[in-house]
Design a protein around this motif. Structure first.
Motif, PDB file in Angstrom:
ATOM      1  N   LEU A  19      13.862   3.561  54.536  1.00  0.00           N
ATOM      2  CA  LEU A  19      12.487   4.019  54.696  1.00  0.00           C
ATOM      3  C   LEU A  19      12.489   5.336  55.467  1.00  0.00           C
ATOM      4  O   LEU A  19      13.270   5.508  56.404  1.00  0.00           O
ATOM      5  CB  LEU A  19      11.665   2.979  55.464  1.00  0.00           C
ATOM      6  N   VAL A  20      11.651   6.263  55.045  1.00  0.00           N
ATOM      7  CA  VAL A  20      11.522   7.547  55.736  1.00  0.00           C
ATOM      8  C   VAL A  20      10.050   7.800  56.026  1.00  0.00           C
ATOM      9  O   VAL A  20       9.161   7.178  55.427  1.00  0.00           O
ATOM     10  CB  VAL A  20      12.116   8.712  54.911  1.00  0.00           C
ATOM     11  N   LEU A  21       9.797   8.740  56.908  1.00  0.00           N
ATOM     12  CA  LEU A  21       8.421   9.115  57.218  1.00  0.00           C
ATOM     13  C   LEU A  21       7.812   9.876  56.045  1.00  0.00           C
ATOM     14  O   LEU A  21       8.540  10.528  55.269  1.00  0.00           O
ATOM     15  CB  LEU A  21       8.394   9.972  58.479  1.00  0.00           C
ATOM     16  N   PRO A  22       6.486   9.832  55.885  1.00  0.00           N
ATOM     17  CA  PRO A  22       5.854  10.536  54.761  1.00  0.00           C
ATOM     18  C   PRO A  22       6.204  12.025  54.706  1.00  0.00           C
ATOM     19  O   PRO A  22       6.452  12.565  53.626  1.00  0.00           O
ATOM     20  CB  PRO A  22       4.358  10.324  54.997  1.00  0.00           C
ATOM     21  N   GLN A  24       8.950  13.438  55.740  1.00  0.00           N
ATOM     22  CA  GLN A  24      10.336  13.539  55.284  1.00  0.00           C
ATOM     23  C   GLN A  24      10.424  13.308  53.778  1.00  0.00           C
ATOM     24  O   GLN A  24      11.184  13.982  53.088  1.00  0.00           O
ATOM     25  CB  GLN A  24      11.208  12.511  56.019  1.00  0.00           C
ATOM     26  N   HIS A  25       9.613  12.378  53.287  1.00  0.00           N
ATOM     27  CA  HIS A  25       9.606  12.097  51.847  1.00  0.00           C
ATOM     28  C   HIS A  25       9.122  13.322  51.078  1.00  0.00           C
ATOM     29  O   HIS A  25       9.714  13.706  50.065  1.00  0.00           O
ATOM     30  CB  HIS A  25       8.723  10.882  51.552  1.00  0.00           C
ATOM     31  N   LEU A  26       8.060  13.956  51.572  1.00  0.00           N
ATOM     32  CA  LEU A  26       7.539  15.153  50.919  1.00  0.00           C
ATOM     33  C   LEU A  26       8.577  16.270  50.936  1.00  0.00           C
ATOM     34  O   LEU A  26       8.805  16.934  49.916  1.00  0.00           O
ATOM     35  CB  LEU A  26       6.250  15.622  51.599  1.00  0.00           C
ATOM     36  N   ALA A  27       9.224  16.475  52.082  1.00  0.00           N
ATOM     37  CA  ALA A  27      10.245  17.525  52.177  1.00  0.00           C
ATOM     38  C   ALA A  27      11.400  17.254  51.214  1.00  0.00           C
ATOM     39  O   ALA A  27      11.900  18.171  50.558  1.00  0.00           O
ATOM     40  CB  ALA A  27      10.754  17.629  53.613  1.00  0.00           C
ATOM     41  N   ALA A  28      11.812  15.999  51.115  1.00  0.00           N
ATOM     42  CA  ALA A  28      12.892  15.638  50.197  1.00  0.00           C
ATOM     43  C   ALA A  28      12.458  15.845  48.750  1.00  0.00           C
ATOM     44  O   ALA A  28      13.233  16.347  47.930  1.00  0.00           O
ATOM     45  CB  ALA A  28      13.327  14.192  50.426  1.00  0.00           C
ATOM     46  N   TRP A  29      11.229  15.488  48.426  1.00  0.00           N
ATOM     47  CA  TRP A  29      10.734  15.671  47.057  1.00  0.00           C
ATOM     48  C   TRP A  29      10.728  17.154  46.702  1.00  0.00           C
ATOM     49  O   TRP A  29      11.160  17.540  45.613  1.00  0.00           O
ATOM     50  CB  TRP A  29       9.331  15.077  46.908  1.00  0.00           C
ATOM     51  N   LYS A  30      10.250  17.993  47.623  1.00  0.00           N
ATOM     52  CA  LYS A  30      10.236  19.442  47.368  1.00  0.00           C
ATOM     53  C   LYS A  30      11.650  19.975  47.158  1.00  0.00           C
ATOM     54  O   LYS A  30      11.888  20.805  46.289  1.00  0.00           O
ATOM     55  CB  LYS A  30       9.565  20.183  48.522  1.00  0.00           C
ATOM     56  N   GLU A  41      21.074  12.268  44.494  1.00  0.00           N
ATOM     57  CA  GLU A  41      21.966  13.427  44.589  1.00  0.00           C
ATOM     58  C   GLU A  41      21.695  14.221  45.864  1.00  0.00           C
ATOM     59  O   GLU A  41      22.627  14.670  46.535  1.00  0.00           O
ATOM     60  CB  GLU A  41      21.785  14.344  43.382  1.00  0.00           C
ATOM     61  N   TYR A  42      20.409  14.367  46.197  1.00  0.00           N
ATOM     62  CA  TYR A  42      20.037  15.127  47.384  1.00  0.00           C
ATOM     63  C   TYR A  42      20.525  14.430  48.654  1.00  0.00           C
ATOM     64  O   TYR A  42      21.142  15.064  49.525  1.00  0.00           O
ATOM     65  CB  TYR A  42      18.518  15.324  47.424  1.00  0.00           C
ATOM     66  N   VAL A  43      20.295  13.133  48.768  1.00  0.00           N
ATOM     67  CA  VAL A  43      20.745  12.383  49.947  1.00  0.00           C
ATOM     68  C   VAL A  43      22.272  12.415  50.027  1.00  0.00           C
ATOM     69  O   VAL A  43      22.848  12.616  51.098  1.00  0.00           O
ATOM     70  CB  VAL A  43      20.204  10.936  49.926  1.00  0.00           C
ATOM     71  N   GLY A  44      22.941  12.251  48.899  1.00  0.00           N
ATOM     72  CA  GLY A  44      24.401  12.322  48.886  1.00  0.00           C
ATOM     73  C   GLY A  44      24.913  13.669  49.351  1.00  0.00           C
ATOM     74  O   GLY A  44      25.890  13.758  50.114  1.00  0.00           O
ATOM     75  N   ALA A  45      24.250  14.755  48.925  1.00  0.00           N
ATOM     76  CA  ALA A  45      24.647  16.098  49.356  1.00  0.00           C
ATOM     77  C   ALA A  45      24.428  16.272  50.860  1.00  0.00           C
ATOM     78  O   ALA A  45      25.246  16.897  51.542  1.00  0.00           O
ATOM     79  CB  ALA A  45      23.874  17.154  48.570  1.00  0.00           C
TER      80      ALA A  45
END
Length: 94
Positions: A19-22, A24-30, A41-45
């Motif tokens: 679970l991540v904060l909203p 953080q989720h938005l930043a990861a999606w962007k 792939e992004y989390v793995g990188a």
């Protein structure tokens, strides 16, 4: 600390649920949109980067080499039609 137990794989990959904060989720999606990656792939990188290993993110941020530096342009094989405009290429015969 508990002993590490490898997870059950799905194909060649292991699931990672968290679970991540909203924000953080938005930043990861962007970032996934910017780098054209999946969340996994992004989390793995990010994990590889934190461990000091080569990763997709750092590889994408390196600028492309100029053609002259990436290969020997002077000795590259050329075709006689390589220098003709496209419309002339169509009408030329080999």
């Amino acid at each position: 600390m508990k002993e590490y137990r490898p997870p059950k794989k799905i194909g060649q990959k292991a699931p990672l649920n968290c679970l991540v904060l909203p924000g953080q989720h938005l930043a990861a999606w962007k970032a996934t949109q910017r780098y054209n990656m999946s969340f996994g792939e992004y989390v793995g990188a990010l994990i590889d980067r934190a461990e000091g290993r080569p990763n997709k993110l750092d590889g994408m941020q390196q600028g492309a080499l100029p053609i002259a530096e990436s290969w020997d342009a002077k000795n590259a094989p050329r075709h006689k039609r390589d220098t003709l405009p496209f419309s002339e290429n169509k009408s030329q015969s080999d």
